[in-house]
Design an enzyme around this catalytic site. Structure first.
Site, mmCIF file in Angstrom:
data_model
loop_
_atom_site.group_PDB
_atom_site.id
_atom_site.type_symbol
_atom_site.label_atom_id
_atom_site.label_comp_id
_atom_site.label_asym_id
_atom_site.label_seq_id
_atom_site.Cartn_x
_atom_site.Cartn_y
_atom_site.Cartn_z
ATOM 1 N N SER A 1 0.826 -2.115 40.456
ATOM 2 C CA SER A 1 -0.312 -2.961 40.102
ATOM 3 C C SER A 1 0.027 -3.990 39.043
ATOM 4 O O SER A 1 -0.721 -4.934 38.835
ATOM 5 C CB SER A 1 -1.469 -2.087 39.589
ATOM 6 O OG SER A 1 -1.085 -1.379 38.430
ATOM 7 N N CYS A 2 1.143 -3.816 38.349
ATOM 8 C CA CYS A 2 1.453 -4.722 37.240
ATOM 9 C C CYS A 2 2.948 -4.944 37.149
ATOM 10 O O CYS A 2 3.705 -3.998 36.984
ATOM 11 C CB CYS A 2 0.945 -4.148 35.917
ATOM 12 S SG CYS A 2 1.348 -5.163 34.483
ATOM 13 N N GLY A 3 3.363 -6.177 37.244
ATOM 14 C CA GLY A 3 4.788 -6.481 37.178
ATOM 15 C C GLY A 3 5.254 -6.859 35.804
ATOM 16 O O GLY A 3 6.446 -6.878 35.521
ATOM 17 N N CYS B 1 4.067 -5.305 32.960
ATOM 18 C CA CYS B 1 3.963 -4.155 32.073
ATOM 19 C C CYS B 1 5.344 -3.749 31.561
ATOM 20 O O CYS B 1 6.299 -3.627 32.312
ATOM 21 C CB CYS B 1 3.351 -2.978 32.806
ATOM 22 S SG CYS B 1 1.744 -3.324 33.536
#
Length: 280
Positions: free
Chosen positions: A114-116, A118
């Protein structure tokens, strides 16, 4: 479809009863990207098009600027309990003279689906500068073309049809011609795969194109488009404030809430033609 989907038993509860049957799920597995044997990042992705993903990732992180900057890419050092290769570790070798990535690119933790961004070592490193400025692209895009992109992307999402659980990213010409579409459990991975495809095809900077994404337009997706020289990014959902700010600073067109015959243009409205009569 191989490891792109996985069959799992499911108990289906409906108004008229309960039954058991197999269901197709989108595969999610880790991919460790190494540079000459040194671990650089781990991302949770849908297997497939991994070499494109790695090339797109390295381009959008500012490590490389062309496909020639990578000399080899090979799977290595990842086996399951039967001794078979899992294809979850990809090692790339830089071409002679290409500088290795600095510590700002290295992920301190793994990258989720969901998050690159992070776990970036430093938020100051997020605003990577591109050598391909979208502001220099004179392309214009008819509003009617933009209105047709969500359906065109959805029609090309073959794995979504069987799982309902994948993000899509498509690269289109300004006349609506589809150049490439990729799906992944991570929206940033889907974009990296599309960008990597363009890079390996010699189409970066991706002048005269529109990147269409199936979800929201985050800051990171906007940055990836900027780094590839893509002059327009369109999304079916909302952009973030930072995405709009980056698009404006970079001279890129940013479209959100692209649904049916409506859209919001958050930056670069001068590129969109055919809306003058509707403007009040």
């Amino acid at each position: 479809m191989g490891r792109v989907t996985v069959r799992r038993p499911v108990v289906r509860v409906r108004e008229h009863g309960v039954d058991r049957r197999p269901d197709a799920l989108a595969a999610e597995e880790p991919l460790e990207i190494r540079i000459e044997g040194k671990p650089l990042a781990v991302t949770m992705r849908t297997p497939g098009h991994d070499v494109e993903l790695a090339h797109g990732f390295l381009l959008t992180e500012g490590v490389i600027t062309s496909a020639d900057d990578i000399s080899t890419a090979r799977y290595c050092d990842s086996v399951d309990d039967t001794g078979r290769n899992t294809y979850n570790v990809l090692d790339l070798a830089l071409a002679p003279g290409v500088a290795p990535p600095d510590d700002s690119v290295e992920r301190r933790f793994y990258t989720t689906s969901s998050c690159g961004v992070c776990g970036k070592a430093s938020l100051d490193a997020v605003r990577t500068r591109t050598v391909f400025s979208p502001a220099d692209d004179p392309v214009t895009i008819p509003a009617d073309v933009l209105f047709g992109l969500p359906d065109a992307l959805r029609a090309a999402q073959k794995v979504f049809d069987s799982t309902g659980g994948l993000h899509g990213a498509g690269l289109f010409r300004a006349d609506g011609t589809l150049l490439a579409v990729r799906e992944d459990v991570g929206r940033h991975n889907a974009v990296d795969k599309v960008v990597g495809h363009a890079l390996l095809s010699g189409a970066v900077p991706a002048a005269g194109t529109v990147l269409m994404v199936s979800g929201r337009a985050s800051f990171e997706l906007t940055q990836k488009a900027v780094m590839a020289g893509i002059p327009a990014l369109a999304a079916v959902s909302a952009p973030s404030s930072l995405a709009a700010e980056m698009a404006e600073d970079a001279g890129m067109t940013l479209v959100g809430f692209l649904r049916g015959r409506s859209m919001n243009i958050y930056a670069g409205a001068s590129r969109v033609t055919g809306i003058e009569a509707q403007t009040r």
